[in-house]
Design a protein around this motif. Structure first.
Motif, PDB file in Angstrom:
ATOM      1  N   SER A 108       0.821  -1.202   0.000  1.00 37.11           N
ATOM      2  CA  SER A 108       0.000   0.000   0.000  1.00 37.11           C
ATOM      3  C   SER A 108       0.860   1.257   0.000  1.00 37.11           C
ATOM      4  N   ALA A 185      -4.459   1.436   4.480  1.00 35.91           N
ATOM      5  CA  ALA A 185      -4.013   2.810   4.251  1.00 35.91           C
ATOM      6  C   ALA A 185      -4.525   3.763   5.331  1.00 35.91           C
ATOM      7  N   ALA A 236      -5.760   1.554  -1.562  1.00 38.60           N
ATOM      8  CA  ALA A 236      -4.859   2.660  -1.246  1.00 38.60           C
ATOM      9  C   ALA A 236      -5.172   3.878  -2.099  1.00 38.60           C
TER      10      ALA A 236
END
Length: 315
Positions: A108, A185, A236
């Motif tokens: 990510s 994220a 992400a």
């Protein structure tokens, strides 16, 4: 409708990103493969011992006729295994994210770096990150069960149970699958799980557009393993939109390397900052403020007036 298609685009962008970066695709496959092996082993063991479990759970049928006793226990064993399979489908993503937390965190972060920069995450040891990921996954699973359990019983209703309930089930599963995936994220940004849920509630169509296609794809064996790296990458990218990091009009702050830390500046504010003048307010009806009181300024120490300057700017 726009958010719904945007969610699908994020999913597609994530898959394109990992397939375009083969090393990271293979890196992201490892946790899903480990989870798959564990789930297959558990389901195989359950199938092997299902008869013994059925006999232990139905002692009242010991005195029944052989045909009825065996029929009941076979039905019990089949339903037990199918229930375990359903739980496996619902928990596979959460288990994969917990197992692969260090892997997906790196994946990510790499995706965000390729898009212009990733925020620096909290400095915590690995065991703390895994514990937080596990705790958040259990919270998401509990919230999802609050919807899926009633939907399971509503599925026995005629007509509605075969039309409306399955559609609602896919929508609920897609929403919470998105919540699981964006956790990687958002945890890096220090956003707690309840706040993540609140954010997704404000963009339900975006979450459904991202998660529902994944739920449908995960129904095909082994597809979940192949799509997991791209799902994390797409999540992400989606988080950058949800948190206004790198969104339209945002610029990277070279001093901090962060995105979306402050609202976009107007031309007058940019000009005033370049010449050391007081920046005009971004709000059209805001009252003028003394530079020492305006946001972003620190109060200067008292000094003697300089006739050659006005507000610290050359005439």
């Amino acid at each position: 409708m726009r958010d719904l298609t945007a969610g699908m685009r994020y999913l597609g962008r994530g898959q394109r990103w990992v397939f375009g970066h083969g090393r990271w695709f293979g890196f992201g496959l490892l946790p899903a493969l480990v989870a798959l092996v564990l789930y297959v082993a558990a389901l195989t063991a359950l199938a092997f011992y299902a008869d013994d479990i059925a006999a232990w759970a139905t002692p009242f049928a010991d005195g029944w006729d052989g045909l009825w006793r065996d029929s009941l226990r076979v039905l019990f064993a089949v339903l037990l295994w199918l229930g375990a399979l359903l739980v496996s489908v619902l928990t596979f993503t959460a288990a994969t994210l917990v197992i692969g937390d260090p892997f997906y965190e790196k994946l990510s972060e790499q995706v965000e770096e390729s898009e212009g920069g990733a925020p620096s995450g909290p400095d915590r040891p690995m065991w703390a990150e895994v514990w937080i990921s596990l705790r958040d996954s259990l919270y998401v699973l509990w919230r999802m069960l609050l919807f899926t359990v009633p939907l399971f019983f509503l599925g026995f209703l005629p007509a509605i149970g075969q039309t409306v309930v399955p559609a609602l089930g896919f929508a609920v599963s897609g929403f919470f699958l998105t919540l699981e995936l964006v956790s990687v994220a958002m945890q890096r940004r220090g956003i707690p799980v309840r706040e993540r849920l609140r954010i997704l509630r404000t963009r339900k169509a975006l979450a459904l557009g991202f998660g529902v296609p994944l739920v449908l794809a995960f129904l095909v064996p082994l597809v979940a393993v192949v799509l997991m790296p791209g799902a994390v990458a797409g999540a992400a990218l989606l988080v950058r939109d949800l948190t206004d990091d790198g969104g339209p009009g945002d610029e990277q702050d070279p001093a901090s390397g962060r995105f979306g830390d402050e609202p976009p500046r107007t031309h007058a504010q940019t000009h005033a900052q370049a010449h050391g003048q007081a920046q005009p307010s971004a709000q059209p009806h805001a009252q003028p403020q003394h530079p020492a009181q305006a946001p972003g300024f620190s109060a200067p120490k008292p000094q003697a007036p300089d006739p050659r300057s006005q507000w610290g700017s050359p005439r």
